[in-house]
Design a protein around this motif. Structure first.
Motif, PDB file in Angstrom:
ATOM      1  N   PRO A  14      13.739  -6.065   1.669  1.00 42.04           N
ATOM      2  CA  PRO A  14      12.125  -6.805   0.918  1.00 42.04           C
ATOM      3  C   PRO A  14      12.103  -8.045   1.233  1.00 42.04           C
ATOM      4  N   LEU A  15      13.192  -9.062   1.391  1.00 43.00           N
ATOM      5  CA  LEU A  15      12.423 -10.824   1.685  1.00 43.00           C
ATOM      6  C   LEU A  15      11.505 -10.536   2.597  1.00 43.00           C
ATOM      7  N   VAL A  16      11.986 -10.067   3.645  1.00 44.08           N
ATOM      8  CA  VAL A  16      11.010 -10.081   4.498  1.00 44.08           C
ATOM      9  C   VAL A  16       9.412 -10.414   4.932  1.00 44.08           C
ATOM     10  N   LEU A  17       9.485  -8.766   3.811  1.00 43.23           N
ATOM     11  CA  LEU A  17       8.190  -7.986   3.778  1.00 43.23           C
ATOM     12  C   LEU A  17       7.224  -8.917   3.326  1.00 43.23           C
ATOM     13  N   TRP A  18       7.865  -9.862   2.063  1.00 38.35           N
ATOM     14  CA  TRP A  18       8.034 -10.326   1.288  1.00 38.35           C
ATOM     15  C   TRP A  18       6.552 -11.759   1.709  1.00 38.35           C
ATOM     16  N   VAL A  19       7.398 -11.943   2.838  1.00 33.87           N
ATOM     17  CA  VAL A  19       7.364 -13.736   3.529  1.00 33.87           C
ATOM     18  C   VAL A  19       5.877 -12.960   4.386  1.00 33.87           C
ATOM     19  N   HIS A  20       6.035 -11.741   5.263  1.00 27.38           N
ATOM     20  CA  HIS A  20       4.696 -12.433   5.964  1.00 27.38           C
ATOM     21  C   HIS A  20       3.237 -11.467   5.114  1.00 27.38           C
ATOM     22  N   THR A  21       4.049 -10.590   3.523  1.00 29.93           N
ATOM     23  CA  THR A  21       2.984 -10.387   2.615  1.00 29.93           C
ATOM     24  C   THR A  21       2.019 -12.260   2.400  1.00 29.93           C
ATOM     25  N   ILE A  22       2.545 -13.217   1.855  1.00 30.62           N
ATOM     26  CA  ILE A  22       2.646 -14.100   1.747  1.00 30.62           C
ATOM     27  C   ILE A  22       1.841 -14.499   2.685  1.00 30.62           C
ATOM     28  N   VAL A  23       2.671 -14.175   3.662  1.00 32.55           N
ATOM     29  CA  VAL A  23       1.369 -15.442   5.446  1.00 32.55           C
ATOM     30  C   VAL A  23      -0.426 -14.347   5.049  1.00 32.55           C
ATOM     31  N   SER A  24      -0.657 -13.360   4.428  1.00 31.03           N
ATOM     32  CA  SER A  24      -1.376 -12.235   3.888  1.00 31.03           C
ATOM     33  C   SER A  24      -2.220 -12.964   3.238  1.00 31.03           C
TER      34      SER A  24
END
Lengths: 148, 539
Positions: free
Chosen positions: B166-176
């Motif tokens: 989930p963290l990696v999905l979270w991080v790229h979501t944050i970039v978006s």
């Protein structure tokens, strides 16, 4: 989007769900079938939805996640695991989609997110899914879709 | 091949370091910029490299969770690529800070110094998310290497994979979400989180194909995944066309059409062709970010070209440098995997640590939120989950390592780390002298009359981010962080006078930050005169 179109979207999302994982295919073919299904949902949204409504921006993704959730009911192995993942995807799409819109001042519907979150926890208690439970879960998801 | 690529990386670092020097000394004026774009090529490169960084560990973690067999064949290469790519990606937001040495202002400390981290700023979100992702990726790869000797560490690796997923999905979501908070319509889309994640995965797959080919290995399933991802992304490009009427043929050509040639067995058998496809995807994904962030035709400056040398050079030298180092220690490390192990953490430990992590994140919020209630709750969301992950990841990692290494060694190394990190933490918390000394002597008011260039550079590096390159105001930036600024007119400047305005620059006023210590008085005067010049040009 009118309740009628929303109901039609629900039916459209249910259509491919039952045969999504039935025949064994290569990863590439699975990818293509997912992409085509998503494209159908996008076309549906584009032609029936009000594209001025910001909620439409992630509507086809919600349809896709809903379809994936229902499709997990047909799985025979690791069903609970994939149910959780599919609901997680749905939750993710709604949560971050709404958050993106909230930064633009759009209102957020928290209830659907809360229900999806509890759905993710809830399916853990139904590791052995008899048909009745599967039907109950399906109704729960359709309820979330139709009401929120 | 590995050594050659390492040397290529080092050679590319030479123009890369020049680029970095230019960017830091001149500031935003050194790269192609337009007021409507604001971010420019550094952010294009940031999103590209962070995408590559996400995909490596993500692929390894998700395939481990799903118990996919070929995970073992790609995992170490993928994890290593994350570490290298994340180091490259982290450079670009730092450049955007302007004063890199003050990067610790991004650390969300408590408000003791009255310099509260701005939780409304995507820079804070990115810093926290990337830092935590880097930490847990390091824990993950170290656990991987240790698990080759101690199979019992597989349980730690699996737990870390669950945290990373989930963290990696979270991080790229944050970039978006960095894009979502802007006022630029083209940068907004509620579908961006999933779109960005898919883009990251796609480019990461292409990178893994390339890195495996360097190792003279081939994993057909990864090629299959590449085709699958190209279709999904193609559909997103169609959706973007429906949404915004934007269609970029070059992106589709390199990212979709070329990839479909992998269906032809004769071509797919050729190593050169597979490499060609992986490069094509990487080009497409870079172009995708470029046309998203810079939709206008804008003339490039040398620094814009230099980012390529910096990014590729640093990636190649770090990746292959680490590769050679690890291989020297264990020549077969990239070709073996840990023995199977069914060991699991007890429920007590598992839930205990997770509950501790929840308490840690909530406590952090509870202690900080009352200090600045003006920050909307949703602006805290991007920070809280990474903090939860950091606590949980660190606890599981320490627990896992503790169980396999000699106790003396464990306490010695961890004690040393606590000392170093604690020292750094304390130093950053205390902050530094705001007087930059040498830098402020570079530009003197005398040079303003002879040559306009120096003060222009000073303006670009110190003032333009808010006031605009020509004094017209950077509306996008202002909208996000401060109220609207006043128009730059001769009448307004004359009403206040040079002396008074110089004091405003040095001491600050209302939303204008004080620059005393960062610009000298003669420089402040030079800037005021430059403002007069800009106002004259405007009128």
């Amino acid at each position: 989007m009118t309740p009628l179109i929303n109901a039609l979207a629900c039916l459209l999302a249910l259509l491919p769900a039952s045969f999504l994982w039935t025949s064994p295919r290569s990863i590439a073919r699975y990818g293509i079938s997912q992409a085509l299904i998503l494209l159908c949902f996008m076309l549906f949204t584009f032609f029936t939805g009000d594209m001025e409504d910001p909620m439409m921006e992630f509507y086809p993704l919600k349809m896709w996640a809903f379809c994936l959730c229902v499709s997990t009911l047909t799985l025979t192995k690791k069903r609970t695991f994939f149910m959780t993942l599919a609901q997680g995807l749905w939750f993710w799409i709604v949560f971050f989609g709404s958050l993106s819109l909230a930064y633009r001042g759009e209102p957020v519907n928290n209830l659907s997110m809360i229900l999806l979150f509890f759905g993710m926890i809830g399916v853990q208690f139904f590791k052995q899914n008899p048909k009745e439970i599967s039907l109950g879960i399906l109704i729960y998801w359709v309820g979330i879709w139709m009401l929120f | 091949m590995v050594k050659k690529l390492f040397i290529v990386g080092l050679i590319l670092l030479i123009p890369g370091i020049w680029t970095l020097f230019q960017a830091l000394s001149i500031g935003p004026a050194s790269w192609a910029l337009d007021q409507s774009l604001f971010w420019g090529t550094p952010i294009v490169n940031f999103v590209f490299w962070i995408g590559l960084a996400h995909a490596g560990t993500f692929l390894s973690a998700i395939l481990l969770i799903l118990e996919v067999r070929f995970q073992k064949r790609i995992s170490l290469v993928a994890e290593l690529s994350t570490i290298a790519a994340i180091l490259v990606a982290s450079i670009f937001p730092l450049i955007h800070l302007g004063i890199v040495s003050r990067f610790y202002f991004l650390i969300p400390f408590f408000n003791e110094r009255n310099i509260f981290a701005n939780f409304s700023s995507p820079l804070i979100w990115d810093f926290v998310a990337i830092f935590v992702y880097l930490c847990i990726s390091i824990f993950y790869i170290v656990t991987h290497l240790l698990s080759l000797k101690h199979a019992s560490l597989l349980k730690t690796r699996k737990v870390l994979a669950w945290i990373l997923f989930p963290l990696v999905l979270w991080v790229h979501t944050i970039v978006s979400l960095d894009f979502a908070v802007t006022t630029n319509n083209l940068w907004q889309g509620a579908y961006f989180p999933i779109y960005f994640i898919l883009g990251a995965l796609f480019s990461g797959l292409a990178l893994v194909v390339f890195l495996l080919e360097v190792q003279k290995r081939r994993v057909r399933k990864i090629e299959e995944l590449l085709i699958a991802a190209s279709w999904l992304l193609f559909v997103f490009w169609i959706w973007e066309f429906f949404q915004k009427g934007v269609w970029h043929f070059e992106v589709v050509f390199f990212g979709f059409v070329i990839v479909q040639l992998l269906w032809i067995p004769v071509l797919r058998k050729q190593k050169a062709f597979r490499l060609f496809v992986s490069f094509s995807v990487l080009i497409s994904m870079w172009l995708e970010r470029y046309v998203l962030i810079i939709p206008l035709d804008i003339e490039w400056l040398p620094v814009d070209y230099g980012w390529f040398a910096l990014g590729i050079g640093l990636f190649l030298s770090v990746f292959f440098g680490l590769y050679l180092l690890i291989q020297k220690h264990n020549p077969l490390v990239f070709y073996v995997s840990a023995e199977e192990s069914n060991e699991k953490y007890s429920r007590k430990v598992l839930w205990g640590i997770l509950a501790g992590a929840v308490v840690f994140a909530l406590l952090y919020f509870a202690l900080n939120y009352p200090l600045d209630t003006s920050v909307p709750l949703m602006n805290w969301i991007p920070v809280l989950f990474p903090l939860f992950s950091l606590f949980a990841g660190l606890s599981f990692f320490a627990l896992g390592v503790y169980s396999v290494v000699p106790k003396k060694q464990f306490f010695l190394v961890s004690g040393l780390l606590v000392l170093i990190l604690g020292g750094a933490f304390g130093a950053f918390y205390a902050g530094g002298d705001t007087n930059l000394g040498v830098e402020s002597k570079i530009i003197s008011v005398e040079r303003v009359s002879k040559n306009n260039r120096p003060v222009k550079d000073l303006w670009a590096s110190r003032c333009a981010s808010c006031h605009g390159l020509k004094g017209e105001g950077n509306r996008k930036f202002i909208y996000e962080f401060y109220p609207e600024i006043q128009d730059l007119t001769l009448e307004r400047l004359n009403s206040q006078g040079e002396d008074s305005l110089t004091q405003v620059v040095l001491k600050g006023r209302a939303f204008m930050n004080p620059f005393e210590g960062r610009v000298s008085e003669p420089e402040a005067r030079a800037l005021i005169r430059y403002m007069y010049q800009l106002a004259e040009e405007k009128e």
